[in-house]
Design an enzyme around this catalytic site. Sequence first.
Site, mmCIF file in Angstrom:
data_model
loop_
_atom_site.group_PDB
_atom_site.id
_atom_site.type_symbol
_atom_site.label_atom_id
_atom_site.label_comp_id
_atom_site.label_asym_id
_atom_site.label_seq_id
_atom_site.Cartn_x
_atom_site.Cartn_y
_atom_site.Cartn_z
ATOM 1 N N VAL A 50 1.522 -4.223 1.270
ATOM 2 C CA VAL A 50 0.084 -4.403 1.037
ATOM 3 C C VAL A 50 -0.172 -4.774 -0.420
ATOM 4 O O VAL A 50 -0.944 -5.686 -0.718
ATOM 5 C CB VAL A 50 -0.700 -3.138 1.447
ATOM 6 C CG1 VAL A 50 -2.180 -3.275 1.122
ATOM 7 C CG2 VAL A 50 -0.522 -2.863 2.940
ATOM 8 N N CYS A 51 0.482 -4.091 -1.345
ATOM 9 C CA CYS A 51 0.308 -4.385 -2.772
ATOM 10 C C CYS A 51 0.874 -5.759 -3.122
ATOM 11 O O CYS A 51 0.283 -6.496 -3.909
ATOM 12 C CB CYS A 51 0.975 -3.308 -3.627
ATOM 13 S SG CYS A 51 0.318 -1.656 -3.352
ATOM 14 N N ASP A 52 2.001 -6.090 -2.534
ATOM 15 C CA ASP A 52 2.632 -7.399 -2.736
ATOM 16 C C ASP A 52 1.648 -8.502 -2.365
ATOM 17 O O ASP A 52 1.417 -9.431 -3.147
ATOM 18 C CB ASP A 52 3.899 -7.460 -1.877
ATOM 19 C CG ASP A 52 4.643 -8.775 -1.991
ATOM 20 O OD1 ASP A 52 4.075 -9.841 -1.685
ATOM 21 O OD2 ASP A 52 5.825 -8.740 -2.362
#
Length: 164
Positions: free
Chosen positions: A57-59
């Site tokens: 998700v952060c990527d």
Amino acid sequence: MKVKFKGNDVELKGKQLAVNETIADFTVTDTNLNSVNFKDIPGVKILLAVPSVDTPVCDLEVATFNDKVKELPNVTCVTISMDLPFAQARWCAAKGIENVKVFSDYKERNFADVSGTYIKELGLLTRAAFVIDSGNRIVYANYLEEVSNQVNFDEILQVAKSTK
């Protein structure tokens, strides 16, 4: 404030930021282990708090802003996590991140304290997004109810585009 991490309640430590407040200065660490003061970053800023850049998700979040912020030449996008600077540097190089400034709050949790983004139970930052004007006034603040959810890219970009 409570948020959810994979459906489980977790608590954020400190006072959360709100629209129309001025964000206090804080110090974070860049990927070369240099201290950086937030007040030294000029202009309008998109400020993203993420648990770890090296998660799906952060990527996606950082990669999306890396691409989209090119369209906003007067806006600086900043991502902060508790990841070690070495890991952040390796991840940024592997992903070709050039348009987002990636910083670590691992050392003193100064950003976490200023922003109320620290998840006590996990030792990580929650997912939150802010747009901050050139006078360091918060014009957009969103602490996601579920940490594993994605931010609203279009909304954040639209607010940043219309901010001076």
